[in-house]
Design an enzyme around this catalytic site. Sequence first.
Site, PDB file in Angstrom:
ATOM      1  N   ASP A  33       0.840  -1.099   0.083  1.00  0.00           N
ATOM      2  CA  ASP A  33       0.154   0.055   0.173  1.00  0.00           C
ATOM      3  C   ASP A  33       0.909   1.209   0.085  1.00  0.00           C
ATOM      4  O   ASP A  33       1.888   1.451   0.810  1.00  0.00           O
ATOM      5  CB  ASP A  33      -1.062   0.051   1.256  1.00  0.00           C
ATOM      6  CG  ASP A  33      -2.110   1.096   1.200  1.00  0.00           C
ATOM      7  OD1 ASP A  33      -3.313   0.667   0.915  1.00  0.00           O
ATOM      8  OD2 ASP A  33      -1.867   2.273   1.035  1.00  0.00           O
ATOM      9  N   ILE A  34       0.370   2.366  -0.697  1.00  0.00           N
ATOM     10  CA  ILE A  34       1.227   3.393  -0.850  1.00  0.00           C
ATOM     11  C   ILE A  34       1.211   4.278   0.415  1.00  0.00           C
ATOM     12  O   ILE A  34       2.135   5.183   0.628  1.00  0.00           O
ATOM     13  CB  ILE A  34       0.653   4.221  -2.247  1.00  0.00           C
ATOM     14  CG1 ILE A  34       1.794   5.161  -2.868  1.00  0.00           C
ATOM     15  CG2 ILE A  34      -0.481   4.971  -1.767  1.00  0.00           C
ATOM     16  CD1 ILE A  34       1.382   5.718  -4.180  1.00  0.00           C
ATOM     17  N   ASN A  91     -12.629  -3.127   2.688  1.00  0.00           N
ATOM     18  CA  ASN A  91     -13.751  -2.107   2.698  1.00  0.00           C
ATOM     19  C   ASN A  91     -14.729  -1.993   1.496  1.00  0.00           C
ATOM     20  O   ASN A  91     -14.190  -2.402   0.285  1.00  0.00           O
ATOM     21  CB  ASN A  91     -12.934  -0.731   2.798  1.00  0.00           C
ATOM     22  CG  ASN A  91     -12.045  -0.454   3.885  1.00  0.00           C
ATOM     23  OD1 ASN A  91     -12.507  -0.801   5.138  1.00  0.00           O
ATOM     24  ND2 ASN A  91     -10.844   0.067   3.670  1.00  0.00           N
ATOM     25  N   GLN A  98     -14.799   2.582   1.088  1.00  0.00           N
ATOM     26  CA  GLN A  98     -13.957   1.964   0.250  1.00  0.00           C
ATOM     27  C   GLN A  98     -13.710   3.153  -0.840  1.00  0.00           C
ATOM     28  O   GLN A  98     -14.640   3.828  -1.333  1.00  0.00           O
ATOM     29  CB  GLN A  98     -14.660   0.951  -0.664  1.00  0.00           C
ATOM     30  CG  GLN A  98     -14.111   0.217  -1.926  1.00  0.00           C
ATOM     31  CD  GLN A  98     -14.966  -0.537  -2.729  1.00  0.00           C
ATOM     32  OE1 GLN A  98     -16.024  -0.986  -2.202  1.00  0.00           O
ATOM     33  NE2 GLN A  98     -14.092  -1.382  -3.533  1.00  0.00           N
ATOM     34  N   HIS A 104     -10.255  -5.472  -3.429  1.00  0.00           N
ATOM     35  CA  HIS A 104      -9.305  -5.754  -2.849  1.00  0.00           C
ATOM     36  C   HIS A 104      -9.109  -5.955  -1.324  1.00  0.00           C
ATOM     37  O   HIS A 104     -10.118  -5.409  -0.517  1.00  0.00           O
ATOM     38  CB  HIS A 104      -7.908  -4.359  -2.876  1.00  0.00           C
ATOM     39  CG  HIS A 104      -8.632  -2.966  -2.529  1.00  0.00           C
ATOM     40  ND1 HIS A 104      -9.540  -2.441  -3.364  1.00  0.00           N
ATOM     41  CD2 HIS A 104      -8.713  -2.251  -1.333  1.00  0.00           C
ATOM     42  CE1 HIS A 104      -9.989  -1.289  -2.450  1.00  0.00           C
ATOM     43  NE2 HIS A 104      -9.088  -1.085  -1.186  1.00  0.00           N
ATOM     44  N   HIS A 106      -6.997  -5.810   2.159  1.00  0.00           N
ATOM     45  CA  HIS A 106      -5.831  -5.182   2.927  1.00  0.00           C
ATOM     46  C   HIS A 106      -5.238  -6.282   3.705  1.00  0.00           C
ATOM     47  O   HIS A 106      -6.220  -6.920   4.799  1.00  0.00           O
ATOM     48  CB  HIS A 106      -6.317  -3.869   3.926  1.00  0.00           C
ATOM     49  CG  HIS A 106      -6.732  -2.943   3.076  1.00  0.00           C
ATOM     50  ND1 HIS A 106      -6.033  -1.775   3.006  1.00  0.00           N
ATOM     51  CD2 HIS A 106      -7.978  -2.620   2.550  1.00  0.00           C
ATOM     52  CE1 HIS A 106      -6.685  -0.898   2.557  1.00  0.00           C
ATOM     53  NE2 HIS A 106      -7.992  -1.358   2.084  1.00  0.00           N
TER      54      HIS A 106
HETATM   55  P1  AMP Z   1      -9.773   1.425   0.285  1.00  0.00           P
HETATM   56  O1  AMP Z   1      -9.946   2.738   1.055  1.00  0.00           O
HETATM   57  O2  AMP Z   1     -10.163   0.268   1.152  1.00  0.00           O
HETATM   58  O3  AMP Z   1     -10.460   1.499  -1.035  1.00  0.00           O
HETATM   59  O4  AMP Z   1      -8.118   1.281   0.062  1.00  0.00           O
HETATM   60  C1  AMP Z   1      -7.610   1.777  -0.985  1.00  0.00           C
HETATM   61  C2  AMP Z   1      -6.118   1.787  -0.653  1.00  0.00           C
HETATM   62  O5  AMP Z   1      -5.161   1.812  -1.836  1.00  0.00           O
HETATM   63  C3  AMP Z   1      -5.703   2.769   0.510  1.00  0.00           C
HETATM   64  O6  AMP Z   1      -4.999   2.164   1.394  1.00  0.00           O
HETATM   65  C4  AMP Z   1      -4.575   3.617  -0.524  1.00  0.00           C
HETATM   66  O7  AMP Z   1      -3.477   3.864   0.415  1.00  0.00           O
HETATM   67  C5  AMP Z   1      -4.245   2.692  -1.415  1.00  0.00           C
HETATM   68  N1  AMP Z   1      -3.346   3.094  -2.729  1.00  0.00           N
HETATM   69  C6  AMP Z   1      -4.149   4.206  -3.384  1.00  0.00           C
HETATM   70  N2  AMP Z   1      -3.453   4.230  -4.585  1.00  0.00           N
HETATM   71  C7  AMP Z   1      -2.388   3.396  -4.691  1.00  0.00           C
HETATM   72  C8  AMP Z   1      -1.189   3.070  -5.602  1.00  0.00           C
HETATM   73  N3  AMP Z   1      -1.027   3.814  -6.424  1.00  0.00           N
HETATM   74  N4  AMP Z   1      -0.397   2.274  -4.941  1.00  0.00           N
HETATM   75  C9  AMP Z   1      -0.747   1.461  -3.763  1.00  0.00           C
HETATM   76  N5  AMP Z   1      -1.630   1.679  -2.999  1.00  0.00           N
HETATM   77  C10 AMP Z   1      -2.552   2.664  -3.391  1.00  0.00           C
END
Ligand code: AMP
Length: 120
Positions: A33-34, A91, A98, A104, A106
């Site tokens: 995760d970023i 989520n 979400q 996805h 986590h």
């Molecule tokens: P959610 O809020 O459950 O939809 O999770 C989305 C997740 O994606 C968050 O934890 C973000 O930090 C992560 N995220 C968004 N863009 C990227 C990316 N380019 N590379 C890796 N993680 C990302």
Amino acid sequence: MAYDRSNIFARILRGEIPCKKVYEDAFALAFHDINPQAPVHVLVLPKGEYVSWADFSANAPDTLIAGYVRAIGKVARELGLEAPGYRILSNAGEDGQQTVAHLHVHLFGGRKLGAMLVKH
Ligand code: AMP
């Protein structure tokens, strides 16, 4: 909700945007995760156009469901999280907060994790 092929995870799956990959097979892709919320914070995505767990569980073929679930277990194992323990979370929708509309999970670990939910 219809699947939007321009979402950021679709672009990562197509190789248009880079990611810090930790695992890939025919069914799933996992990357860091970023914005990590734990020492280990990895996202595991199925290879298929599914918005959420509801969409995936209702509409994905059995082979993909099995492959994806096994991949999540494999990633946790390969990251050395099985013995110390870890948490998986997905989520969904507005109440679930979400933010990316490609299913996805986590995967959190690397320390003793806090309370499951933040109370408001
Ligand atoms: P959610 O809020 O459950 O939809 O999770 C989305 C997740 O994606 C968050 O934890 C973000 O930090 C992560 N995220 C968004 N863009 C990227 C990316 N380019 N590379 C890796 N993680 C990302």
